[in-house]
Write a protein that holds these residues in place. Structure first.
Motif, short mmCIF file in Angstrom:
data_model
loop_
_atom_site.label_atom_id
_atom_site.label_comp_id
_atom_site.label_asym_id
_atom_site.label_seq_id
_atom_site.Cartn_x
_atom_site.Cartn_y
_atom_site.Cartn_z
N TRP A 1 -4.28 2.47 4.19
CA TRP A 1 -4.61 1.06 3.44
C TRP A 1 -3.58 0.07 3.86
O TRP A 1 -4.13 -1.26 3.58
CB TRP A 1 -5.20 1.31 2.17
CG TRP A 1 -6.61 1.97 2.09
CD1 TRP A 1 -6.99 3.31 1.93
CD2 TRP A 1 -7.62 1.34 2.48
NE1 TRP A 1 -8.24 3.36 1.98
CE2 TRP A 1 -8.80 2.17 2.48
CE3 TRP A 1 -8.04 0.09 2.81
CZ2 TRP A 1 -10.00 1.84 2.58
CZ3 TRP A 1 -9.58 -0.27 2.80
CH2 TRP A 1 -10.42 0.81 2.92
N ARG B 1 -4.48 -3.78 4.97
CA ARG B 1 -4.08 -4.91 4.32
C ARG B 1 -3.23 -6.01 5.04
O ARG B 1 -3.75 -7.17 4.93
CB ARG B 1 -3.34 -4.42 3.04
CG ARG B 1 -2.92 -5.58 2.09
CD ARG B 1 -2.23 -5.03 0.69
NE ARG B 1 -2.15 -5.85 -0.38
CZ ARG B 1 -1.48 -6.94 -0.47
NH1 ARG B 1 -0.77 -7.25 0.66
NH2 ARG B 1 -1.49 -7.62 -1.47
N SER C 1 -12.69 -8.97 1.70
CA SER C 1 -13.11 -7.73 1.18
C SER C 1 -12.23 -6.37 1.39
O SER C 1 -11.96 -5.61 0.71
CB SER C 1 -14.70 -7.41 1.38
OG SER C 1 -15.42 -8.44 1.28
N GLU D 1 -9.31 -6.68 -0.84
CA GLU D 1 -9.52 -6.27 -2.13
C GLU D 1 -9.60 -4.59 -1.99
O GLU D 1 -9.09 -4.05 -3.06
CB GLU D 1 -10.68 -7.06 -2.82
CG GLU D 1 -10.53 -8.34 -2.97
CD GLU D 1 -12.05 -8.98 -3.29
OE1 GLU D 1 -13.08 -8.48 -2.87
OE2 GLU D 1 -11.75 -10.19 -3.76
N LYS D 2 -10.25 -4.08 -1.06
CA LYS D 2 -10.39 -2.57 -1.12
C LYS D 2 -9.05 -2.08 -0.96
O LYS D 2 -8.74 -0.95 -1.65
CB LYS D 2 -11.26 -2.20 0.13
CG LYS D 2 -12.79 -2.35 -0.22
CD LYS D 2 -13.28 -1.75 1.21
CE LYS D 2 -15.08 -1.65 0.84
NZ LYS D 2 -15.37 -0.41 0.69
N ASP E 1 -5.97 -3.17 -1.77
CA ASP E 1 -5.46 -3.33 -3.13
C ASP E 1 -5.60 -2.41 -3.94
O ASP E 1 -5.16 -1.51 -4.69
CB ASP E 1 -5.52 -4.87 -3.72
CG ASP E 1 -4.79 -5.75 -2.99
OD1 ASP E 1 -3.77 -5.34 -2.19
OD2 ASP E 1 -4.97 -6.82 -3.05
N LYS E 2 -7.14 -2.04 -4.30
CA LYS E 2 -7.79 -1.04 -4.95
C LYS E 2 -7.14 0.55 -4.56
O LYS E 2 -6.71 1.12 -5.45
CB LYS E 2 -9.09 -0.93 -4.88
CG LYS E 2 -9.83 -0.09 -6.04
CD LYS E 2 -11.32 0.00 -5.72
CE LYS E 2 -11.99 1.02 -6.45
NZ LYS E 2 -12.37 2.07 -5.72
N HIS E 3 -7.08 0.55 -3.31
CA HIS E 3 -6.78 2.11 -2.96
C HIS E 3 -5.13 2.29 -3.27
O HIS E 3 -4.70 3.20 -3.60
CB HIS E 3 -7.21 2.28 -1.55
CG HIS E 3 -8.53 2.65 -1.32
ND1 HIS E 3 -9.34 3.74 -1.82
CD2 HIS E 3 -9.56 1.94 -0.88
CE1 HIS E 3 -10.39 3.59 -1.56
NE2 HIS E 3 -10.78 2.48 -1.00
N ASP F 1 -3.42 0.57 -5.50
CA ASP F 1 -3.00 0.83 -6.91
C ASP F 1 -3.65 2.25 -7.24
O ASP F 1 -2.65 2.62 -8.26
CB ASP F 1 -4.21 -0.09 -7.67
CG ASP F 1 -3.72 -1.59 -7.63
OD1 ASP F 1 -2.61 -1.99 -7.32
OD2 ASP F 1 -4.70 -2.53 -7.93
N GLU F 2 -4.41 2.71 -6.78
CA GLU F 2 -4.67 4.32 -6.93
C GLU F 2 -3.57 5.24 -6.68
O GLU F 2 -3.11 6.04 -7.42
CB GLU F 2 -5.98 4.92 -6.18
CG GLU F 2 -7.39 4.05 -6.89
CD GLU F 2 -8.52 4.63 -6.06
OE1 GLU F 2 -8.56 5.24 -5.12
OE2 GLU F 2 -9.57 4.06 -6.65
N ASP G 1 2.31 1.69 -14.18
CA ASP G 1 2.03 3.04 -14.12
C ASP G 1 3.18 3.95 -14.97
O ASP G 1 3.06 5.08 -15.51
CB ASP G 1 2.05 3.37 -12.84
CG ASP G 1 0.75 2.68 -12.06
OD1 ASP G 1 -0.27 2.73 -12.81
OD2 ASP G 1 0.94 2.40 -10.86
#
Length: 163
Positions: free
Chosen positions: A79, A83, A115, A118-119, A121-123, A125-126, A137
């Motif tokens: 990811w 990115r 898109s 954004e995906k 960044d979400k992954h 962040d997880e 965190d």
């Protein structure tokens, strides 16, 4: 007894107990001292391998990184590469085409590059949350450090309000 060979057990009463890990648990939770090379079955390209090592060294520093976490490392590497590719494409195409796509009808929409960003960044962040890498965190993982008998600020305010 080494801290590494201990596990914390939380009870309903809120009391934490440390107990010795079983041999199976010791094997399962064996902390990696060094970052292994990515397995060929992970199919990482050269840029993703760069991110593997970049994230991996940080994960190993947490001293909580096990073989079971290698899939999280793979996720981070893939990811982060996606990115970077999306950002390169956005920068190349600029606002129109890179951030916003415009259709023949005149309608606008967020581009596929945004898109992907954004995906990613979400992954990421997880993954960060999994390892407690960001300040946010780490705060979530922090244990209450109040000294015995010392009230926290909220308790002091309540005490003043009620008497």
């Amino acid at each position: 007894m080494k801290e590494q060979n201990m596990k914390v057990v939380h009870s309903n009463s809120g009391v934490d107990k440390k107990t010795e890990l079983t041999e199976t648990e010791k094997k399962l939770y064996e902390v990696l001292e060094e970052l292994p090379k990515p397995e060929t079955s992970m199919k990482l390209n050269a840029k993703q391998k760069k991110w593997w090592y970049w994230f991996g060294y940080e994960f190993v520093k947490t001293k909580q990184f096990s073989k079971l976490d290698l899939t999280h490392l793979q996720k981070a590497a893939i990811w982060m590469d996606a990115r970077c590719l999306a950002i390169a494409e956005i920068n190349k195409k600029g606002y129109h085409g890179g951030m916003v796509q415009t259709f023949l009808s005149g309608a606008n929409n967020v581009s596929a590059h945004i898109s992907i960003l954004e995906k990613a960044d979400k992954h990421l962040d997880e993954v960060s949350a999994h390892f407690g890498l960001s300040i946010k965190d780490r705060q979530k993982l922090k244990v209450d450090d109040t000294v015995g008998g010392q009230l926290n600020l909220f308790d002091e305010v309540l005490k003043k309000l009620h008497g």
